[in-house]
Write an enzyme that holds these catalytic residues in place. Structure first.
Site, PDB file in Angstrom:
ATOM      1  N   GLU A   4      16.540  32.231  40.474  1.00 51.13           N
ATOM      2  CA  GLU A   4      15.885  31.595  41.612  1.00 51.13           C
ATOM      3  C   GLU A   4      15.540  32.679  42.616  1.00 51.13           C
ATOM      4  O   GLU A   4      15.938  33.839  42.455  1.00 51.13           O
ATOM      5  CB  GLU A   4      16.776  30.503  42.228  1.00 51.13           C
ATOM      6  CG  GLU A   4      18.105  31.011  42.757  1.00 51.13           C
ATOM      7  CD  GLU A   4      18.982  29.882  43.327  1.00 51.13           C
ATOM      8  OE1 GLU A   4      18.884  28.754  42.825  1.00 51.13           O
ATOM      9  OE2 GLU A   4      19.752  30.152  44.252  1.00 51.13           O
ATOM     10  N   HIS A  16      20.845  27.231  50.479  1.00 52.64           N
ATOM     11  CA  HIS A  16      21.983  28.138  50.608  1.00 52.64           C
ATOM     12  C   HIS A  16      21.475  29.557  50.770  1.00 52.64           C
ATOM     13  O   HIS A  16      20.377  29.907  50.349  1.00 52.64           O
ATOM     14  CB  HIS A  16      23.004  27.988  49.465  1.00 52.64           C
ATOM     15  CG  HIS A  16      22.439  28.113  48.092  1.00 52.64           C
ATOM     16  ND1 HIS A  16      21.798  29.225  47.652  1.00 52.64           N
ATOM     17  CD2 HIS A  16      22.440  27.244  47.057  1.00 52.64           C
ATOM     18  CE1 HIS A  16      21.432  29.043  46.404  1.00 52.64           C
ATOM     19  NE2 HIS A  16      21.801  27.841  46.020  1.00 52.64           N
TER      20      HIS A  16
END
Lengths: 289, 381, 289, 381
Positions: free
Chosen positions: C209, C248
Site C-alpha cells: 500500500e 493509519h
C-alpha cells in the site's frame, strides 16, 4: 609483542587539551608511543605538541587510522567520550579518568561488550608494553622490556612492584592497570587469558586488593584451566579494618569474599604463591629465572 | 554517602512507596508532640549512620506519647558505635504478618546492578544469604533494559506472591529501582517490607547509599555530607574530605600518607609486618596538587596521636617535585618537631629529591625500609 | 510446512483475559492452534477456555515449552509485553495490538533484533499456515491449504485476496500480515527470503500500500536475487490524495517513493506482475497452475 | 497531530533553544500592542496547520507597529489552503548570514529515528534532498543509544561548523532530539535555523507533528486537537475522530466505509476503476463496535454530498453480526432514503447476513461487484 598495545598501536588522546591530557601526551610521545591525534570538542584545529586536535573522535580516527584511545576527560563526560570512541570503531580504550559514577561505568561496560571492545579502567594508570608503547600515566623509567606480565588492580602499587622487578633484572612483557573502581573493564581472568597466549610472557604477576571477587575468580580460572605459565600474586589490605572505605569504593570490604585473607587463601589453594610484601614478588620470580 | 533512615524514607514517600506514618524529632518534647499526631503503638528509632543499631539499643517501642518522650530522652543521650544520636524517628508500629526483603546493589563481576529479593526479610540479609542461599532470589539487571515492570513481577512471583499482591509488591520493587537510578545508589534496600495482617505492604526500614562519585549530581546531599552532627565522619575525616582527600582514622600512632589506595594499603600492611600500628589510612590520590599535600601533612602532623609520619609517594600523575614542595610548605606551616620518614620515587623524582635534600631532609627510595624506619622511630628503637 | 508457524508451534497468548484475547483464543483453539498458556499479570491461576493463565511469561513459557507468543495487550503495555516475551526466550512474536506509539515500536524492533527474534506486526491480523496453525485474528474459513505464500501490509485486504485465491482453487502455504504501522518487524524482503526457502510455497503474492518504501526494497531485492518462484503484487492507494492520512500513519504518502504509482512501477520494472484489482491476483496466478 | 508554530516554539523556548522574540495575536490591535513590546523590523506569520503558507501570503514583513496592525488585519481575514487564519505570530526579524536545516523523523526501513541536517536550510528540504542530495547529512539514531552530544557534534561538523559555533549548534540539535522523545514526535524540525550576522544561531521556524498513537501521553494536546478553530480538521473529521474513526474528506459523491485502511483504499481504487468518485475515505478499523458502525454510517448518510453509500466489511476482529446490527440501527436513526450497497463477509458472516436479509436488505459478497453497483447508482445507471 606483549598484549593489547604494541608498536602497531595508533592512539588518540581524548581530552588532550586539559592539563593532564597535555602533560601525559608529552610523556607518551617522549616514550615513543604513536599518538596520532587528539580530541577536544570545540578545540578542533589546534595542535598540542605538534599533534592535531579534532572536534570529534570520528574525524580523528578516520583521518589517522587510529586503533586505540586514551581518555583523560573529566568524570562527568567520560561515558560520552567512551561511547564516542566505540562508535568510531575504536576497540582498545584506556580510561584514565577517576571518580566516574558507577551508573555511568555500567553503561560504558555494557556498550563496550556489545562492541567487543577492550576497556582498561576507569581509574587506571593505563597499560605499557615496555619499549613499544605506553598508553597511560605510569612513570616510564620504572619499566623495562622483559618477560613478566603484570595485571594489577592498583596504580602506584603496580609501579612499586614493577620497579622491584626491574631492579632485580626482571623486565616486563606488558604491565596493565585494571583500574581501582568497583566496575572496570578488563579483569584478571581476561588478562590471564591474554598473557597465556602471548609468547613473550613467561610469568604473570597478579596484584590484587580487598573488595570484590576478581581474585577469587582468577583463582577459580587457574584451578580449571591450569595455565602453564608461572603465576605469582600479591593482595593489599590484610590490615584494612572491615567495613571502612579504603580510599576508593573498589576497596570496600564486602563479606568474606572481599577480604585479603580470603583472596590470599583462594590463590594459595590453587597453588599460586602469594608474596607477603610487594618486594617479595621479584624474589619469588627471580628463583625461576 | 549513607543517607539517614528518615532521608531515605522521605524519598520513598515521594515515589509513593508506602511507609509507616512517622516524623522526625530532635528533642524528647518534640518526640511526644510528634507521637500525639500519630496512632499508638509507636516505634522510636535512633537516626545514626551505622548498621546494627537495633542490638545497640537504637530501636525501641512505646505505647503512649509519654512513653515515647521517655524513650527518646534516653536515646538522644547515648552514642551508638561511637556516633552520637542527634535525632529519632517516631513512627506507627504495624501488625506484622510477614517480613520481606528487597534491595538493589552493584554486582562487580557482572558489571551491572543486581536486584535481590527474599521472603526472609527483617534480619541480616547477609546471614540469610550465607546460611540459606535458596531463600535469596537474585536478578542481574541488564544495563540496556533496566529493571522493568515484568522483572519486578517475576521477582514478586519468585518470593511467593501472585495476583493482586504480586502487582502491588512489584510496583514497590520497580519504584525502588527508579529511586536507585535517580539517586545513583550504590545500595538501596527496604528491609523489612512488612506484609501487614491486613494484607498491605509497607517499607518499614530503608537504607540508601549514594555513590560518592555521583554526588555532583545530588548537590543537596553533597552539602549535607559535611555538616557536623549530620554525618558518620569524624572531624578529621570531614577536614580531609573537604580538601578532596581520602582519610580513614585507625587506632595506632604512625601517621601514614601515600598516593593510591593500593600503595597506602600495602604501606599499612608493611608497617604491620614490622609490628607497627598505623594511625590512619590516607590516600592523596592521583595527581595530588601541592596544596593537597600541604593539607594532608598538616592533618597528620597536627594529630596528637601520631608520633611519626610516614610519607610514601610513587609518582605517576602525582609529580614528585610538587610533593616535595608541599612537604616543605607543610613543615613550615606546622612548625612540627615530629619525625618524618619520606619515600619518594617516580615522575620528576630527581627534582623532588633535590628540593628536599637541599633543605637537609633525607629521602628513601625503598618502601619496606621506609616502613621499618617509621616503626623503629615509633617504638623508640 | 509453510513459514514461521506450523504444527510444531506452541503459543502463549499475552492479554488472554481481555475481550479480544479471550475471543480469539477460542477461535485459534477451534482452528487447532496449539495454544499452551495465557498470560495476564495479576490473573495467574485462572483458566480461559481450559488454558492455564500465568502472571509472568517466564512461568508460562518454561512450564509449557512455548516457542511463540501472540500479543493482545493494550497499546500502552505492548512494549513491556514484547520485552517480557523476548526475555523469556520466545523468538516468534505476533503483535496484534494497534495504536502502539512509534517510539515504543522502535524500541521493540531494536530489542527483537538484538535477540534475533521474528516480530510480526504490530497492527497485524497475524499469520496463518492453513491446516496447521493460525496465530492471529483472521477469519479462518477464508484460508485453505495450498502453495501460494502471501505477505501483506494490509489486514482486511489480505482476507479479500486470500478469499479470492481460495475461491479460485488456489490454497495458501502461509499467509502473513506484516502490519499496517510505519514501524513493523518482518518486511517484504525478509518474508520473500523465507518463502523462497519453503518447499511448499510455489508462488508468492505481495500486497502493498502507499507509504514507506517496503515495496521498492522488495523490488530491488527481486532485481538482485532473481527468485525462481513466481511473484505477483497488488498495491492499494492509487487514488489516495497525496499528503492526506489514510487511516493509519503507515499510509502517509511520503515523497515519490511513497506513492502507489512509484511502487507499481518499481515492481513492474523488475518483471513482477501487478494486479489492478485485488481479485486479479487469483486470475494472474491461476494462469500458471 | 500537527502543532502550530507558536506551540512548537513555546516548547523550544522551554528547552532553551534560542528563538526570535515574539508573541501571538488574535486581533489587529493586539498585533500592534505585541509589536510595541518588540524591536523593529517585524515578521508576521499566519498560524495555520498547512505547509507552504509563505507562498500563500501567510508570511509578511513590517517596519512599524502600525504596519504590523495593517498586515495582521489583512492576514486574519484570509483563508490559506481553505483554513481560516485565527491567529498571527509577530516576531523580530533577524539579520541573516546563513540558513540551516535540522530535523528528526522516522526512517521506516531502518526502524529507527533519523536526524537530518543541511547547510542549505530555509527552503523545502525535500527539494534539496531530491536535487542536491549531497547537501543533506543523515544519521540513523541507534534506538539503544539515542542521539548523544557527540552525535550532535558530528552533525554540526558535517555541515561545516567547528569550534564554539559547532558546540552551540550541536546543543540545539541535541535539545531538539530531547523534545522529539519527550513529545513523541513523528517529525520535528527547525527550518531554518538562522545564523545571524552576529554569529548567533536562532530557530526561526519550527514544525512538530506528534505521533497520534502517543497522544494519550500528551493530554494537553489531545484536548486541543478537537477544539474548533484550533485544528486542521474539518467538522466532519472532528466528529469522526471523536467517535474513534479514521475519516478523510474527498470530493466525490460515493460515501465509502470499510474496515482496514488497505481494504478501504482498495475500495476507493475499485470505485475509481469503475469511473465513480469517492466522497471520502472512512476506516472503521479493526474490532469496530456496533456503536462505531452507527456513528460512521450516520456521518455518511447525513452528508448532503453523498448520493450513495458503499459499505465494504471483511470481518476479522470486526464481527459481521455487530456490523449488521449497527447498519440497522443507523438506518433507523437517520431515516435516510439514500441507497446503501453492502458487502459483508468474514467472522460471523452468516449471522450478519441473516440479520440484514431478514429486514429485506440485500447483501453482496464481492467487493468489485459492490463497487460497480455503487458507481452505477451514483451515475443513475
Amino acid at each position: 609483542m606483549g598484549i593489547i598495545v604494541n608498536a602497531n598501536t595508533r592512539a588518540i588522546v581524548q581530552g588532550i587539551t586539559g592539563t593532564q591530557g597535555r602533560f601525559h601526551t608529552k610523556l607518551m610521545l617522549n616514550y615513543g608511543t604513536n599518538i596520532v591525534a587528539g580530541v577536544t570538542p570545540g578545540r578542533g584545529g589546534m595542535k598540542i605538541h605538534s599533534i592535531p586536535v579534532y572536534d570529534t573522535v570520528k574525524e580523528a580516527a578516520q583521518r589517522h587510522e587510529a586503533n586505540a584511545s586514551i581518555i583523560f576527560v573529566p568524570a562527568p563526560f567520560a561515558e560520552e567520550a567512551t561511547f564516542e570512541a566505540l562508535d568510531a570503531n575504536i576497540r582498545t580504550i584506556v580510561i584514565i579518568t577517576e571518580h566516574i559514577p558507577i551508573r555511568d561505568s555500567i553503561q560504558i561496560m555494557a556498550h563496550a561488550k556489545d562492541n567487543k571492545a577492550i576497556i582498561i579502567g576507569p581509574n587506571t594508570p593505563g597499560i605499557i608494553t615496555p619499549g613499544e608503547c605506553k598508553l597511560g600515566i605510569m612513570p616510564a623509567q620504572i619499566f623495562h622490556q622483559g618477560t613478566v606480565g603484570i595485571a594489577s588492580r592498583s596504580g602506584t602499587l603496580t609501579y612499586e612492584i614493577a620497579d622491584g622487578l626491574t631492579k632485580n633484572g626482571l623486565g616486563q612483557s606488558t604491565c596493565l592497570g585494571l583500574g581501582g573502581d568497583p566496575i572496570v573493564g578488563l579483569n584478571f581472568v581476561e588478562a590471564l587469558k591474554m598473557f597465556e597466549k602471548d609468547r613473550k610472557t613467561k610469568a604473570i604477576a597478579l596484584i590484587g586488593e580487598i573488595g570484590g571477587n576478581a581474585e577469587e575468580q582468577a583463582a577459580e580460572y587457574i584451578a580449571n584451566k591450569k595455565p602453564a605459565k608461572k603465576i605469582v600474586a600479591y593482595v593489599a589490605g590484610r590490615t584494612a579494618p572491615p567495613g571502612k572505605r579504603m580510599g576508593h569504593a573498589g576497596a570496600i570490604v564486602l563479606g568474606k569474599s572481599g577480604t585479603a585473607e580470603h583472596k590470599i587463601r583462594a590463590f594459595e589453594n590453587v597453588g599460586v604463591k602469594v608474596a607477603r610484601k610487594p618486594c617479595d614478588i621479584a624474589k619469588i620470580l627471580a628463583k625461576d629465572f | 554517602m549513607k543517607l539517614f533512615e528518615y532521608e531515605a524514607k522521605e524519598i520513598l514517600k515521594q515515589y509513593e512507596i508506602p511507609i509507616p506514618r512517622g516524623e522526625l524529632a530532635t528533642s524528647p518534647d518534640q518526640a511526644r508532640d510528634v507521637s500525639n499526631r500519630l496512632s499508638a503503638p509507636f516505634v522510636i528509632k535512633a537516626q545514626v549512620l551505622v548498621a546494627g543499631r537495633g542490638k545497640a539499643g537504637g530501636i525501641e517501642f512505646a505505647e503512649t506519647p509519654d512513653d515515647v518522650k521517655a524513650v527518646s530522652a534516653r536515646m538522644l543521650n547515648i552514642e551508638i558505635k561511637s556516633l552520637k544520636v542527634n535525632a529519632v524517628w517516631i513512627e506507627e508500629r504495624l501488625k506484622i504478618k510477614k517480613e520481606l526483603y528487597f534491595g538493589i546493589t552493584i554486582d562487580r563481576s557482572k558489571r551491572s546492578y543486581i536486584a535481590i529479593a527474599s521472603f526472609a526479610g527483617g534480619v541480616n540479609i547477609e546471614e540469610v544469604a550465607t546460611k540459606t542461599p535458596a531463600q535469596i532470589n537474585k536478578m542481574i539487571i541488564d544495563p540496556a533494559l533496566g529493571f522493568r515492570n515484568y522483572h519486578a513481577r517475576q521477582m514478586a512471583r519468585e518470593i511467593g506472591y501472585s495476583g493482586k499482591a504480586m502487582l502491588t509488591l512489584s510496583q514497590m520493587f520497580r519504584k525502588l529501582f527508579q529511586i536507585a537510578m535517580a539517586y545513583d545508589a550504590e545500595l538501596i534496600e527496604m528491609n523489612p517490607i512488612v506484609e501487614t495482617i491486613d494484607g498491605e505492604f509497607v517499607a518499614v526500614d530503608a537504607r540508601l547509599i549514594i555513590d560518592d562519585n555521583a554526588l555532583y549530581r545530588h548537590p543537596q546531599y553533597k552539602k549535607r555530607l559535611l555538616l557536623e552532627n549530620k554525618t558518620e565522619l569524624t572531624a578529621t575525616e570531614i577536614r580531609a574530605k573537604k580538601a578532596g582527600l581520602a582519610y580513614v582514622q585507625l587506632d595506632g600512632d604512625i601517621g601514614i600518607m601515600g598516593n593510591g589506595a593500593g600503595l597506602v594499603m600495602a604501606t599499612l600492611d608493611a608497617v604491620h609486618l614490622h609490628r607497627g600500628k598505623p594511625a590512619n589510612f590516607f590516600d592523596v590520590g592521583g595527581g595530588a596538587s601541592e596544596s593537597q599535600i600541604v593539607s594532608a601533612l598538616d592533618i597528620l602532623l597536627s594529630d596528637p596521636r601520631t608520633s611519626v609520619v610516614l610519607v610514601n609517594i610513587l609518582g605517576g600523575i602525582t609529580r614528585c617535585d610538587y610533593v616535595a614542595k608541599g612537604i616543605l610548605k607543610a613543615m613550615e606551616k606546622c612548625d612540627s618537631k615530629k619525625p618524618l620518614v619520606i619515600r619518594l620515587v617516580g615522575t620528576n623524582e630527581e627534582e623532588g629529591r633535590r628540593i628536599l635534600t637541599e633543605t637537609g631532609i633525607h629521602v628513601l627510595d625503598n618502601m619496606d625500609k621506609a616502613a621499618k624506619r617509621a616503626v623503629d622511630i615509633s617504638l623508640g628503637r
